[in-house]
Write a protein that holds these residues in place. Sequence first.
Motif, PDB file in Angstrom:
ATOM      1  N   GLY A 153       0.821  -1.202   0.000  1.00  0.00           N
ATOM      2  CA  GLY A 153       0.000   0.000   0.000  1.00  0.00           C
ATOM      3  C   GLY A 153       0.856   1.252   0.000  1.00  0.00           C
ATOM      4  N   TYR A 162      -0.483   4.556   0.791  1.00  0.00           N
ATOM      5  CA  TYR A 162      -1.154   5.677   1.460  1.00  0.00           C
ATOM      6  C   TYR A 162      -0.124   6.490   2.244  1.00  0.00           C
ATOM      7  N   TYR A 197      -4.522   9.530  -3.010  1.00  0.00           N
ATOM      8  CA  TYR A 197      -3.162   9.518  -2.454  1.00  0.00           C
ATOM      9  C   TYR A 197      -2.234  10.447  -3.244  1.00  0.00           C
ATOM     10  N   GLN A 225     -15.038   5.628  -0.569  1.00  0.00           N
ATOM     11  CA  GLN A 225     -15.828   5.900   0.634  1.00  0.00           C
ATOM     12  C   GLN A 225     -17.325   5.794   0.312  1.00  0.00           C
ATOM     13  N   ASN A 263     -14.442   0.733   2.833  1.00  0.00           N
ATOM     14  CA  ASN A 263     -15.032   1.386   4.008  1.00  0.00           C
ATOM     15  C   ASN A 263     -16.549   1.229   4.094  1.00  0.00           C
ATOM     16  N   GLN A 292     -12.592  -3.227   0.898  1.00  0.00           N
ATOM     17  CA  GLN A 292     -11.348  -2.928   1.621  1.00  0.00           C
ATOM     18  C   GLN A 292     -11.706  -2.125   2.868  1.00  0.00           C
ATOM     19  N   TRP A 352      -7.199  -2.755   5.285  1.00  0.00           N
ATOM     20  CA  TRP A 352      -6.283  -1.605   5.326  1.00  0.00           C
ATOM     21  C   TRP A 352      -5.856  -1.390   6.775  1.00  0.00           C
ATOM     22  N   GLY A 353      -4.663  -0.805   6.920  1.00  0.00           N
ATOM     23  CA  GLY A 353      -4.120  -0.625   8.273  1.00  0.00           C
ATOM     24  C   GLY A 353      -3.846  -1.952   8.961  1.00  0.00           C
ATOM     25  N   PRO A 354      -3.265  -2.936   8.263  1.00  0.00           N
ATOM     26  CA  PRO A 354      -3.087  -4.268   8.874  1.00  0.00           C
ATOM     27  C   PRO A 354      -2.176  -4.243  10.099  1.00  0.00           C
ATOM     28  N   ALA A 407      -2.302  -1.738  12.200  1.00  0.00           N
ATOM     29  CA  ALA A 407      -2.978  -0.715  13.015  1.00  0.00           C
ATOM     30  C   ALA A 407      -2.278   0.635  12.889  1.00  0.00           C
ATOM     31  N   GLN A 408      -1.622   0.845  11.753  1.00  0.00           N
ATOM     32  CA  GLN A 408      -0.825   2.054  11.495  1.00  0.00           C
ATOM     33  C   GLN A 408       0.173   2.298  12.621  1.00  0.00           C
ATOM     34  N   ALA A 415       5.099  -7.513  13.361  1.00  0.00           N
ATOM     35  CA  ALA A 415       4.443  -7.224  12.078  1.00  0.00           C
ATOM     36  C   ALA A 415       4.115  -8.535  11.360  1.00  0.00           C
ATOM     37  N   PRO A 418       0.251  -4.095   3.634  1.00  0.00           N
ATOM     38  CA  PRO A 418       1.045  -3.261   4.540  1.00  0.00           C
ATOM     39  C   PRO A 418       1.867  -2.231   3.784  1.00  0.00           C
ATOM     40  N   LYS A 419       2.147  -1.123   4.460  1.00  0.00           N
ATOM     41  CA  LYS A 419       2.961  -0.063   3.867  1.00  0.00           C
ATOM     42  C   LYS A 419       4.259   0.135   4.636  1.00  0.00           C
ATOM     43  N   SER A 420       5.357   0.229   3.920  1.00  0.00           N
ATOM     44  CA  SER A 420       6.620   0.678   4.505  1.00  0.00           C
ATOM     45  C   SER A 420       7.472   1.211   3.374  1.00  0.00           C
TER      46      SER A 420
HETATM   47  P1  NAD Z   1      -0.217  -0.014   8.095  1.00  0.00           P
HETATM   48  O1  NAD Z   1      -1.034  -0.695   9.128  1.00  0.00           O
HETATM   49  O2  NAD Z   1       0.264  -0.753   6.920  1.00  0.00           O
HETATM   50  O3  NAD Z   1       0.994   0.639   8.904  1.00  0.00           O
HETATM   51  C1  NAD Z   1       1.975   1.367   8.280  1.00  0.00           C
HETATM   52  C2  NAD Z   1       2.978   1.839   9.352  1.00  0.00           C
HETATM   53  O4  NAD Z   1       3.673   0.728   9.906  1.00  0.00           O
HETATM   54  C3  NAD Z   1       4.018   2.755   8.749  1.00  0.00           C
HETATM   55  O5  NAD Z   1       4.229   3.800   9.678  1.00  0.00           O
HETATM   56  C4  NAD Z   1       5.270   1.895   8.647  1.00  0.00           C
HETATM   57  O6  NAD Z   1       6.435   2.636   8.862  1.00  0.00           O
HETATM   58  C5  NAD Z   1       5.080   0.891   9.757  1.00  0.00           C
HETATM   59  N1  NAD Z   1       5.640  -0.426   9.412  1.00  0.00           N
HETATM   60  C6  NAD Z   1       5.388  -1.152   8.288  1.00  0.00           C
HETATM   61  N2  NAD Z   1       6.012  -2.335   8.339  1.00  0.00           N
HETATM   62  C7  NAD Z   1       6.694  -2.374   9.501  1.00  0.00           C
HETATM   63  C8  NAD Z   1       7.530  -3.334  10.112  1.00  0.00           C
HETATM   64  N3  NAD Z   1       7.766  -4.518   9.532  1.00  0.00           N
HETATM   65  N4  NAD Z   1       8.072  -3.041  11.320  1.00  0.00           N
HETATM   66  C9  NAD Z   1       7.822  -1.861  11.915  1.00  0.00           C
HETATM   67  N5  NAD Z   1       7.045  -0.898  11.394  1.00  0.00           N
HETATM   68  C10 NAD Z   1       6.464  -1.149  10.192  1.00  0.00           C
HETATM   69  O7  NAD Z   1      -1.051   1.306   7.655  1.00  0.00           O
HETATM   70  P2  NAD Z   1      -1.589   1.937   6.306  1.00  0.00           P
HETATM   71  O8  NAD Z   1      -0.474   2.374   5.429  1.00  0.00           O
HETATM   72  O9  NAD Z   1      -2.589   2.964   6.702  1.00  0.00           O
HETATM   73  O10 NAD Z   1      -2.394   0.762   5.593  1.00  0.00           O
HETATM   74  C11 NAD Z   1      -1.855  -0.004   4.546  1.00  0.00           C
HETATM   75  C12 NAD Z   1      -2.448   0.392   3.204  1.00  0.00           C
HETATM   76  O11 NAD Z   1      -3.876   0.291   3.223  1.00  0.00           O
HETATM   77  C13 NAD Z   1      -2.212   1.849   2.807  1.00  0.00           C
HETATM   78  O12 NAD Z   1      -0.900   2.099   2.395  1.00  0.00           O
HETATM   79  C14 NAD Z   1      -3.252   2.013   1.729  1.00  0.00           C
HETATM   80  O13 NAD Z   1      -2.827   1.434   0.512  1.00  0.00           O
HETATM   81  C15 NAD Z   1      -4.429   1.256   2.326  1.00  0.00           C
HETATM   82  N6  NAD Z   1      -5.355   2.141   3.083  1.00  0.00           N
HETATM   83  C16 NAD Z   1      -6.625   2.299   2.598  1.00  0.00           C
HETATM   84  C17 NAD Z   1      -7.554   3.101   3.265  1.00  0.00           C
HETATM   85  C18 NAD Z   1      -8.937   3.225   2.719  1.00  0.00           C
HETATM   86  O14 NAD Z   1      -9.698   4.094   3.166  1.00  0.00           O
HETATM   87  N7  NAD Z   1      -9.334   2.403   1.769  1.00  0.00           N
HETATM   88  C19 NAD Z   1      -7.188   3.787   4.441  1.00  0.00           C
HETATM   89  C20 NAD Z   1      -5.882   3.616   4.913  1.00  0.00           C
HETATM   90  C21 NAD Z   1      -4.994   2.798   4.234  1.00  0.00           C
END
Ligand code: NAD
Length: 286
Positions: free
Chosen positions: A22, A24, A52, A111, A139, A160, A186-188, A190-191, A214, A230-232
Amino acid sequence: MTVQIPQVTLNNGVRMPILGFGVYQVAPEQTEQAVTDALAAGYRLIDTAAGYENEEAVGRAITKSGIPRDELFITTKLWIQDYGQDSTKRAFDRSLDRLGLDYLDLYLIHQPFGDYYGAWRAMEDLNRAGRTRAIGVSNFYPDRLVDFITHNEIVPAVNQIETHVFFQRTDDQKLMGEYNIQQESWGPLAQGGQGFFDHPVLVDIARAHDKSVAQIALRWLVQREIVVIPKSVRPERMAENLDVFDFQLTDDEMARIAGLDTGRSPIFDHHDPASVKWLGGVRFNT
Ligand code: NAD
């Protein structure tokens, strides 16, 4: 070594990787490198959105990667301002243009606010015309989802929604199962909020498997057959997040994690009138 990423089959037969990347909140100037690194690590599903404002950078990374188009699974999302039958088609063309693609794998309604019924009629047309292999939503809480299915022709292939250890969405998953809609988290991670990375239960299970928190959280979602993105922006974490297919959580571990559910979002309340009003006024890529 390339990781083999298992796939799920959507309700229209399209196959989708169960784990993707991801983007975002990845700044446009950082996104090309991040997606390039993710593709090199082995990710094939990329999740972006018009909202985004980094579709162009995603597109450049895709083009430069030289990976055959049919090995990729590209998702983008339609923002509220562009809902409605005609404007959705124009917004879709603009997204494809920015991505440098001639078809999409998955197009999502971002949304459940505004004229999302009009948007869906346009998306049904785009899907029938083969311009996007699958269409879905994001959502959507169960009540919205059932109303939506009842008054439209094509059942969304994907919903999603925020899903992680603190907000597990088991009732949502059950309902989506009845309609054969694939849940995507999304937010797997928990951000990273609510003390996620230091949670004692997750740390304990991680130690038992010689994995990271993670990886435990992602494995737990994948084992529930939920797609994760997941995003990183750090290559070592990208690789870590992909490396969840060589171990299994026991029933006892799954049950311990089930105990972490709070039943509510720590991130965003889609039922809060002030939030709904605020989202309705946000404009992107105009
Ligand atoms: P996420 O739960 O993937 O958490 C990302 C955070 O975790 C970042 O700060 C990153 O630095 C950290 N991280 C990632 N891997 C790690 C690791 N192995 N060890 C330690 N820290 C780590 O949150 P997200 O980015 O909000 O969600 C993933 C994706 O979901 C987004 O990038 C986007 O594509 C999608 N998304 C969609 C919606 C929607 O409304 N549809 C909303 C939010 C996100």
